[in-house]
Write an enzyme that holds these catalytic residues in place. Structure first.
Site, PDB file in Angstrom:
ATOM      1  N   LYS A 213       0.856  -1.178   0.000  1.00  0.00           N
ATOM      2  CA  LYS A 213       0.000   0.000   0.000  1.00  0.00           C
ATOM      3  C   LYS A 213       0.897   1.234   0.000  1.00  0.00           C
ATOM      4  O   LYS A 213       1.690   1.437   0.919  1.00  0.00           O
ATOM      5  CB  LYS A 213      -0.883  -0.021   1.248  1.00  0.00           C
TER       6      LYS A 213
ATOM      7  N   ARG B 154     -11.043   9.481   1.672  1.00  0.00           N
ATOM      8  CA  ARG B 154     -10.928  10.152   2.975  1.00  0.00           C
ATOM      9  C   ARG B 154     -12.098  11.112   3.185  1.00  0.00           C
ATOM     10  O   ARG B 154     -12.539  11.317   4.317  1.00  0.00           O
ATOM     11  CB  ARG B 154      -9.573  10.851   3.095  1.00  0.00           C
TER      12      ARG B 154
ATOM     13  N   GLU C 190       7.711  -6.732   1.365  1.00  0.00           N
ATOM     14  CA  GLU C 190       6.460  -6.651   2.135  1.00  0.00           C
ATOM     15  C   GLU C 190       5.603  -7.903   1.918  1.00  0.00           C
ATOM     16  O   GLU C 190       5.070  -8.487   2.861  1.00  0.00           O
ATOM     17  CB  GLU C 190       5.642  -5.414   1.722  1.00  0.00           C
TER      18      GLU C 190
ATOM     19  N   LYS D 159      -2.189  -1.682  -3.926  1.00  0.00           N
ATOM     20  CA  LYS D 159      -3.033  -0.490  -3.865  1.00  0.00           C
ATOM     21  C   LYS D 159      -2.199   0.777  -3.889  1.00  0.00           C
ATOM     22  O   LYS D 159      -1.201   0.827  -3.181  1.00  0.00           O
ATOM     23  CB  LYS D 159      -3.813  -0.573  -2.551  1.00  0.00           C
TER      24      LYS D 159
ATOM     25  N   SER E 254     -10.299   5.218  -4.789  1.00  0.00           N
ATOM     26  CA  SER E 254     -11.299   6.267  -4.985  1.00  0.00           C
ATOM     27  C   SER E 254     -10.889   7.327  -6.007  1.00  0.00           C
ATOM     28  O   SER E 254     -11.703   7.748  -6.830  1.00  0.00           O
ATOM     29  CB  SER E 254     -11.594   6.938  -3.640  1.00  0.00           C
TER      30      SER E 254
HETATM   31  C1  PBG Z   1      -7.518   3.303   5.370  1.00  0.00           C
HETATM   32  C2  PBG Z   1      -7.824   3.063   3.954  1.00  0.00           C
HETATM   33  C3  PBG Z   1      -7.625   3.955   2.898  1.00  0.00           C
HETATM   34  C4  PBG Z   1      -8.173   3.350   1.772  1.00  0.00           C
HETATM   35  C5  PBG Z   1      -8.668   2.095   2.159  1.00  0.00           C
HETATM   36  N1  PBG Z   1      -8.431   1.925   3.505  1.00  0.00           N
HETATM   37  C6  PBG Z   1      -7.087   5.339   2.876  1.00  0.00           C
HETATM   38  C7  PBG Z   1      -5.785   5.646   3.464  1.00  0.00           C
HETATM   39  O1  PBG Z   1      -4.947   4.781   3.720  1.00  0.00           O
HETATM   40  O2  PBG Z   1      -5.577   6.831   3.735  1.00  0.00           O
HETATM   41  C8  PBG Z   1      -8.224   3.987   0.432  1.00  0.00           C
HETATM   42  C9  PBG Z   1      -9.262   3.488  -0.492  1.00  0.00           C
HETATM   43  C10 PBG Z   1      -9.592   4.394  -1.609  1.00  0.00           C
HETATM   44  O3  PBG Z   1      -8.989   5.460  -1.823  1.00  0.00           O
HETATM   45  O4  PBG Z   1     -10.504   4.009  -2.350  1.00  0.00           O
HETATM   46  N2  PBG Z   1      -6.576   2.591   5.992  1.00  0.00           N
END
Ligand code: PBG
Length: 328
Positions: free
Chosen positions: A202, A212, A241, A256, A282
């Site tokens: 991630k 967010r 990882e 991601k 998103s």
């Molecule tokens: C939180 C989380 C995030 C997303 C999924 N779980 C955001 C972040 O790490 O700030 C992002 C998903 C998206 O942008 O669609 N741990």
């Protein structure tokens, strides 16, 4: 070695002439079994609230979850992923609402599992960001995110969600060692069949902005997440990882964001024989959706974006388009 021959006896356009022969030679395809649908939750009754920065995406109150889960089941989507918009008034420094067995996520899990049994899987994030007043995924002390202290809470959060009926635990916090301690604790609690999908890779990304907004953490977030999420300049580190999380007991791996990281999906797939889930996040969703609404690109761009994950080696995709496309 690929034997090709050459022009004029070989013409690669030959098999592209007709729809039927294009279909015969196609190397990848997309089915509804490849999709995971994220669902945002909100307090209240009869609520279906639009998420401003994500056209076509809503937050649902629990009594309205049927609208979206029915749709997912009708479309043969195997699993939904739940994300809560927590009332800002109950957010605190340690994200204590994450351990409340009557928090939004826990109530949603119970509702879905009672009503739909095993007709659909439920996956939940394990991380503190929906619950903390500073918007971080872990405990914050003097500008430092505490690793081991955070693990204690995450483990309790994971066990709680699993006890509520959550099928798949998805740690998204990027703390070191979390898969190991969560797996150990789940096993100890006799929750050994609960699956873990690790957000192993991630990146600290700008593409999470609309998410967010959706969970109400964007304006709260102090600083950035670069001390725990990965540097987007790095490739080899992603393999380290993944190797660790597989050793610690992950059943599947998430990469991601999605489209800017197709190279990572391909590398992980080539190196590790484990199911990979791509997360089309998103920001990717909203960019494509806005492009379609403004007629800059057409609707077919959605399938093209999703197939790119399959081509790169992903087994499935978490996408906000899951309930919006028609597949056979
Ligand atoms: C939180 C989380 C995030 C997303 C999924 N779980 C955001 C972040 O790490 O700030 C992002 C998903 C998206 O942008 O669609 N741990």
């Amino acid at each position: 070695m690929i034997i090709t021959g050459k022009y004029p006896s070989l013409r690669l356009r030959r098999t592209r002439q007709h729809d039927w022969s294009r279909r015969l030679v196609q190397e990848n395809n997309l089915s509804s079994s490849d999709l995971i649908l994220p669902i945002f939750l909100t307090e209240g009754k009869n609520k279906k609230i639009p998420v401003q920065s994500m056209p076509g995406v809503y937050r649902y109150s629990i009594n309205n979850l049927g609208i979206i889960v029915d749709k997912a089941i009708k479309k043969k989507i195997p699993m939904v992923a739940l994300f809560p918009y927590t009332n800002p008034k109950i957010k605190d420094l340690s994200g204590s609402e994450s351990l409340n067995e009557n928090n939004l996520v826990c109530r949603a899990i119970r509702y879905i599992k009672k009503r739909y049994k095993n007709n659909i899987g439920v996956m939940c994030d394990v991380a503190l960001d929906p619950y903390t007043s500073h918007g971080h995924d872990g405990l914050l002390k003097k500008n430092t995110i505490l690793n081991d202290e955070t693990l204690d809470i995450l483990t309790k959060q994971a066990v709680l969600q699993a006890k509520m009926g959550c099928d798949v635990i998805a740690p998204s916090d990027m703390m070191d060692g979390r898969i190991k301690v969560i797996r150990k604790k789940l096993d100890k609690e006799n929750l050994k069949d609960v699956q873990i999908i690790s957000y192993a890779v991630k990146y600290a990304s700008s593409y999470y902005g609309p998410f967010r907004d959706a969970i109400g953490s964007r304006l709260l977030l102090k600083g950035d997440k670069k001390t725990y999420q990965m540097d987007f300049r790095n490739h080899d580190e992603s393999l380290r990882e993944v190797a660790l999380d597989i050793k610690e007991g992950a059943d599947m791996i998430i990469v991601k964001p999605g489209m800017p990281y197709l190279d990572i999906i391909r590398s992980v797939k080539d190196k590790f024989k484990i199911p990979i889930i791509a997360y089309q996040v998103s920001g990717e969703y909203s960019l494509i959706k806005n492009g379609i609404q403004k007629k800059i690109i057409n609707e077919k761009s959605i399938i093209e974006s999703l197939i790119s994950f399959k081509r790169a080696g992903a087994n499935a995709i978490i996408t906000y388009f899951a309930d919006k496309i028609n597949l056979v």
